[in-house]
Design a protein around this motif. Structure first.
Motif, PDB file in Angstrom:
ATOM      1  N   GLU A 121       0.833  -1.211   0.000  1.00 32.45           N
ATOM      2  CA  GLU A 121       0.000   0.000   0.000  1.00 32.45           C
ATOM      3  C   GLU A 121       0.866   1.258   0.000  1.00 32.45           C
ATOM      4  O   GLU A 121       0.571   2.224  -0.715  1.00 32.45           O
ATOM      5  N   LEU A 122       1.925   1.243   0.795  1.00 35.46           N
ATOM      6  CA  LEU A 122       2.834   2.391   0.828  1.00 35.46           C
ATOM      7  C   LEU A 122       3.511   2.579  -0.527  1.00 35.46           C
ATOM      8  O   LEU A 122       3.629   3.707  -1.011  1.00 35.46           O
ATOM      9  N   ALA A 123       3.933   1.484  -1.144  1.00 36.20           N
ATOM     10  CA  ALA A 123       4.583   1.561  -2.451  1.00 36.20           C
ATOM     11  C   ALA A 123       3.629   2.148  -3.491  1.00 36.20           C
ATOM     12  O   ALA A 123       4.042   2.942  -4.344  1.00 36.20           O
ATOM     13  N   ALA A 124       2.358   1.786  -3.405  1.00 33.09           N
ATOM     14  CA  ALA A 124       1.360   2.329  -4.336  1.00 33.09           C
ATOM     15  C   ALA A 124       1.208   3.843  -4.157  1.00 33.09           C
ATOM     16  O   ALA A 124       0.841   4.556  -5.094  1.00 33.09           O
ATOM     17  N   MET A 125       1.518   4.323  -2.967  1.00 37.48           N
ATOM     18  CA  MET A 125       1.457   5.759  -2.679  1.00 37.48           C
ATOM     19  C   MET A 125       2.794   6.444  -2.995  1.00 37.48           C
ATOM     20  O   MET A 125       2.921   7.656  -2.832  1.00 37.48           O
ATOM     21  N   GLY A 126       3.783   5.652  -3.397  1.00 39.34           N
ATOM     22  CA  GLY A 126       5.099   6.209  -3.678  1.00 39.34           C
ATOM     23  C   GLY A 126       5.930   6.424  -2.432  1.00 39.34           C
ATOM     24  O   GLY A 126       6.854   7.237  -2.427  1.00 39.34           O
ATOM     25  N   LEU A 127       5.614   5.686  -1.373  1.00 38.54           N
ATOM     26  CA  LEU A 127       6.325   5.815  -0.092  1.00 38.54           C
ATOM     27  C   LEU A 127       6.998   4.516   0.285  1.00 38.54           C
ATOM     28  O   LEU A 127       6.530   3.435  -0.057  1.00 38.54           O
ATOM     29  N   SER A 128       8.069   4.641   1.035  1.00 38.53           N
ATOM     30  CA  SER A 128       8.663   3.479   1.686  1.00 38.53           C
ATOM     31  C   SER A 128       8.522   3.713   3.191  1.00 38.53           C
ATOM     32  O   SER A 128       8.356   4.840   3.647  1.00 38.53           O
ATOM     33  N   ARG A 129       8.559   2.633   3.922  1.00 39.19           N
ATOM     34  CA  ARG A 129       8.324   2.710   5.367  1.00 39.19           C
ATOM     35  C   ARG A 129       9.309   3.663   6.063  1.00 39.19           C
ATOM     36  O   ARG A 129       8.938   4.399   6.966  1.00 39.19           O
ATOM     37  N   ASP A 130      10.542   3.688   5.608  1.00 37.90           N
ATOM     38  CA  ASP A 130      11.546   4.544   6.262  1.00 37.90           C
ATOM     39  C   ASP A 130      11.394   6.022   5.909  1.00 37.90           C
ATOM     40  O   ASP A 130      12.083   6.863   6.470  1.00 37.90           O
ATOM     41  N   ARG A 131      10.497   6.377   5.010  1.00 39.39           N
ATOM     42  CA  ARG A 131      10.291   7.769   4.615  1.00 39.39           C
ATOM     43  C   ARG A 131       8.960   8.337   5.114  1.00 39.39           C
ATOM     44  O   ARG A 131       8.583   9.444   4.748  1.00 39.39           O
ATOM     45  N   ILE A 132       8.242   7.595   5.954  1.00 39.16           N
ATOM     46  CA  ILE A 132       6.934   8.050   6.445  1.00 39.16           C
ATOM     47  C   ILE A 132       7.060   9.367   7.200  1.00 39.16           C
ATOM     48  O   ILE A 132       6.337  10.328   6.921  1.00 39.16           O
ATOM     49  N   VAL A 133       7.965   9.452   8.149  1.00 40.70           N
ATOM     50  CA  VAL A 133       8.098  10.670   8.959  1.00 40.70           C
ATOM     51  C   VAL A 133       8.500  11.850   8.080  1.00 40.70           C
ATOM     52  O   VAL A 133       7.942  12.943   8.205  1.00 40.70           O
ATOM     53  N   ALA A 134       9.427  11.635   7.161  1.00 39.88           N
ATOM     54  CA  ALA A 134       9.832  12.703   6.248  1.00 39.88           C
ATOM     55  C   ALA A 134       8.645  13.165   5.398  1.00 39.88           C
ATOM     56  O   ALA A 134       8.473  14.358   5.150  1.00 39.88           O
ATOM     57  N   HIS A 135       7.811  12.225   4.986  1.00 41.31           N
ATOM     58  CA  HIS A 135       6.636  12.566   4.194  1.00 41.31           C
ATOM     59  C   HIS A 135       5.648  13.406   5.001  1.00 41.31           C
ATOM     60  O   HIS A 135       5.137  14.419   4.519  1.00 41.31           O
ATOM     61  N   VAL A 136       5.396  13.002   6.226  1.00 41.42           N
ATOM     62  CA  VAL A 136       4.434  13.713   7.068  1.00 41.42           C
ATOM     63  C   VAL A 136       4.917  15.130   7.393  1.00 41.42           C
ATOM     64  O   VAL A 136       4.123  16.069   7.431  1.00 41.42           O
TER      65      VAL A 136
END
Length: 71
Positions: A49-64
């Motif tokens: 699901e994260l990959a479909a959003m263009g995110l990786s788990r280690d980049r969640i905080v940076a994204h937010v």
């Protein structure tokens, strides 16, 4: 009613500065709470699901916090 003022504060009363400080603290608290819940929602998603959003788990905080910090 007279307010106590201090020099160097552009005539702002102690009361006005206190109210302003409390309001700023509440805004900061609410933003932090909101962002924490967003992080938790994203962390609950699967890697696919994260990959479909263009995110990786280690980049969640940076994204937010992308509007506050440049990673």
């Amino acid at each position: 009613m007279a307010f106590i003022t201090t020099a160097g504060q552009s005539g702002q009363s102690v009361f006005a500065r206190a109210v302003h400080g409390i309001a700023e603290g509440l805004v900061t608290y609410m933003e932090r709470q909101s962002r924490q819940s967003q992080i938790q929602r994203l962390e609950a998603k699967s890697d696919a699901e994260l990959a479909a959003m263009g995110l990786s788990r280690d980049r969640i905080v940076a994204h937010v916090f992308r509007d506050r910090f440049y990673f």
